[in-house]
Design an enzyme around this catalytic site. Structure first.
Site, PDB file in Angstrom:
ATOM      1  N   ASP A  13      39.562  22.722 -10.888  1.00  0.00           N
ATOM      2  CA  ASP A  13      38.674  23.578 -10.084  1.00  0.00           C
ATOM      3  C   ASP A  13      38.301  22.938  -8.752  1.00  0.00           C
ATOM      4  O   ASP A  13      37.227  23.207  -8.204  1.00  0.00           O
ATOM      5  CB  ASP A  13      37.391  23.918 -10.864  1.00  0.00           C
ATOM      6  CG  ASP A  13      37.667  24.408 -12.270  1.00  0.00           C
ATOM      7  OD1 ASP A  13      38.501  25.321 -12.408  1.00  0.00           O
ATOM      8  OD2 ASP A  13      37.075  23.873 -13.221  1.00  0.00           O
ATOM      9  N   LYS A  16      42.493  23.756  -5.384  1.00  0.00           N
ATOM     10  CA  LYS A  16      43.926  23.547  -5.150  1.00  0.00           C
ATOM     11  C   LYS A  16      44.594  24.794  -4.583  1.00  0.00           C
ATOM     12  O   LYS A  16      45.511  24.698  -3.785  1.00  0.00           O
ATOM     13  CB  LYS A  16      44.614  23.128  -6.456  1.00  0.00           C
ATOM     14  CG  LYS A  16      44.260  21.745  -6.943  1.00  0.00           C
ATOM     15  CD  LYS A  16      45.036  21.367  -8.182  1.00  0.00           C
ATOM     16  CE  LYS A  16      44.704  22.235  -9.377  1.00  0.00           C
ATOM     17  NZ  LYS A  16      43.284  22.120  -9.803  1.00  0.00           N
ATOM     18  N   GLY A  40      43.396  28.879 -13.351  1.00  0.00           N
ATOM     19  CA  GLY A  40      43.397  29.915 -12.330  1.00  0.00           C
ATOM     20  C   GLY A  40      43.256  29.365 -10.925  1.00  0.00           C
ATOM     21  O   GLY A  40      42.645  28.324 -10.703  1.00  0.00           O
ATOM     22  N   HIS A  41      43.849  30.063  -9.971  1.00  0.00           N
ATOM     23  CA  HIS A  41      43.708  29.737  -8.547  1.00  0.00           C
ATOM     24  C   HIS A  41      43.171  30.978  -7.834  1.00  0.00           C
ATOM     25  O   HIS A  41      43.682  32.076  -8.023  1.00  0.00           O
ATOM     26  CB  HIS A  41      45.058  29.363  -7.918  1.00  0.00           C
ATOM     27  CG  HIS A  41      45.679  28.139  -8.490  1.00  0.00           C
ATOM     28  ND1 HIS A  41      44.958  27.015  -8.818  1.00  0.00           N
ATOM     29  CD2 HIS A  41      46.965  27.857  -8.802  1.00  0.00           C
ATOM     30  CE1 HIS A  41      45.788  26.091  -9.290  1.00  0.00           C
ATOM     31  NE2 HIS A  41      47.003  26.583  -9.295  1.00  0.00           N
ATOM     32  N   GLN A 224      45.061  22.409 -13.115  1.00  0.00           N
ATOM     33  CA  GLN A 224      43.976  21.627 -13.713  1.00  0.00           C
ATOM     34  C   GLN A 224      43.711  20.349 -12.911  1.00  0.00           C
ATOM     35  O   GLN A 224      43.906  20.325 -11.698  1.00  0.00           O
ATOM     36  CB  GLN A 224      44.285  21.345 -15.187  1.00  0.00           C
ATOM     37  CG  GLN A 224      44.380  22.638 -15.992  1.00  0.00           C
ATOM     38  CD  GLN A 224      45.502  22.615 -16.994  1.00  0.00           C
ATOM     39  OE1 GLN A 224      46.569  22.059 -16.762  1.00  0.00           O
ATOM     40  NE2 GLN A 224      45.292  23.240 -18.127  1.00  0.00           N
TER      41      GLN A 224
END
Length: 430
Positions: A13, A16, A40-41, A224
């Site tokens: 988080d 990225k 998730g991004h 991650q």
């Protein structure tokens, strides 16, 4: 031409998605090398929000090749839904813009069911899994019972792979009180989805090596964070794959000599989702303020993130294990308005000062932070695009972080917007 690996240098988080998107303008190929759709991004481009999980962040840029490498575990049903969603936002996804490694293991519905059943019945210590089947899929990979992308092309092979997997899974399910797997239904689902997935299948290792020899720039994207690495993270509260930079090579099929620059993504404070040790965690008004200002909720899960001050000990450690050449420092603007800031510069364990996080879980749990205080700043840093736009105290904070982690800042991000970035060192420079 330089090839760059991007890794999270905390517990994930770190932002990225934005950094990879920003760097992908300079890249020809963006390759995802580990993890699953649990990571998730969120990208914000011209005010439009894109939420990605399985797809590489570079997919939103036209004219780039996005690659899902063999180090990933892939839920094919989720992938197709994600593709359909971003198509509605105007993104073109085709075999010319997306490739999936033929040797990528698949996440099947039985993996998610097993994941959730285990977590529900684990009365000893919950891991904090997302329940999406990532761990069980990696277990099947090393247990040599995965269904891989290439297996979808041959029905006889597919049946053999499924039967091998079910020998293992049905035994586990009996112990957990679950019904046996409906073999015929599982095979039917796989046969139905096979054409849509095989459309993107390719020998990714071959394609990437050809691109490298042709002088194309490759951006390797991790998911991650390094503190969730199966070997070097806060075990057992970790993910099920290697997250550090070395995985970029084995997770895509290129040699380690392909990697020219490792960029570690680092948030200006620290967050963590789920269970596990967190020495610098704040259970007070400052922690609440960080979470609210930073919108610290999981992109996929919506889970509230635990928040704390910047932990220089942990980041120095992850920079070492990933061989980080420079960091991208994100969310500096979240610290705007704090009168005093703290940085964790060491730990105290049973009366002894430590300069690293110990491996033993019981020792990790007993570590207490040693803080160094710095003055905050009242001015806004949001949207700053040059050092001249930053308050002097903010610059001092960044410089002190560089000293403590023994690694320079290459990029500084001051908002979720793509262009609100201060470039110090271009990772793609030759």
């Amino acid at each position: 031409m330089a090839n760059v690996v991007v890794v999270g240098a905390q517990w994930g988080d770190e932002g990225k998605g934005k950094i990879v998107d920003w760097l992908s303008e300079r890249a020809d190929v963006i390759a995802r090398f580990q993890g699953g759709h649990n990571a998730g991004h969120t990208l914000v481009i011209d005010g439009e929000v894109f939420k990605l999980a399985a797809l590489p962040s570079g997919i939103v840029r036209g004219g780039k090749l996005s690659v899902i490498g063999n180090g990933v575990v892939l839920d094919p049903w989720h992938l197709l839904k994600e593709i359909e969603q971003i198509r509605t936002q105007g993104v073109i996804v085709s075999p010319e813009t997306l490739m999936i490694a033929e040797n990528t293991p698949l996440i099947l519905p039985i993996h998610g069911e097993l994941d959730r059943a285990r977590e529900a019945q684990n009365s000893v210590a919950k891991i904090g899994t997302t329940g999406r089947g990532i761990g069980p899929a990696y277990e099947d990979k090393v247990g040599r019972r995965s269904v891989r992308v290439a297996d979808l092309a041959d029905d006889a092979t597919l049946e053999l792979r499924v039967d091998r997997a079910l020998v293992h899974h049905d035994a586990l399910r009996r112990g957990l009180g679950l019904e046996p797997v409906d073999r015929d239904a599982l095979l039917a689902s796989l046969r139905e989805i096979a054409p849509a997935i095989l459309e993107y299948a390719a020998p990714v290792w071959k394609v990437l090596n050809e691109k490298r020899k042709a002088g194309k720039r490759i951006l390797f994207e991790g998911a991650q964070g390094s503190l969730l690495d199966i070997d070097f993270g806060t075990y057992p509260f970790v993910t099920s794959s290697n997250v550090i930079a070395g995985q970029a090579a084995t997770g895509t099929g290129v040699g380690p000599g392909t990697i020219d620059f490792v960029l570690g993504i680092v948030k200006a404070y620290t967050t963590r989702v789920g269970e596990g040790p967190f020495p610098a965690e704040l259970d007070d008004a400052d922690g609440q303020r960080l979470g609210e200002r930073g919108h610290e909720f999981g992109t996929n899960t919506g889970r509230k993130r635990r928040c704390g001050w910047f932990d220089a000990v942990l980041v120095r450690q992850t920079c070492a294990t990933s061989g980080v050449n420079g960091i991208a420092f994100t969310k500096l603007d979240v610290l705007d308005g704090f009168e005093t800031l703290k940085i964790c510069v060491g730990y105290e364990l049973d009366g002894t000062r430590l300069e690293y996080l110990p491996t033993a879980a019981d020792q990790q749990a007993r570590c207490t932070p040693i803080y160094e205080e710095m003055p905050g700043w009242s001015q806004s840093t949001e949207g700053a695009r040059s050092w001249a736009d930053l308050p002097a105290e903010a610059i001092k904070y960044v410089r002190r972080v560089e000293e403590l982690i023994d690694c320079p800042v290459a990029l500084l991000s001051t908002s979720p917007e793509r262009e609100d970035t201060i470039l110090v060192t271009d990772p793609f420079s030759d």
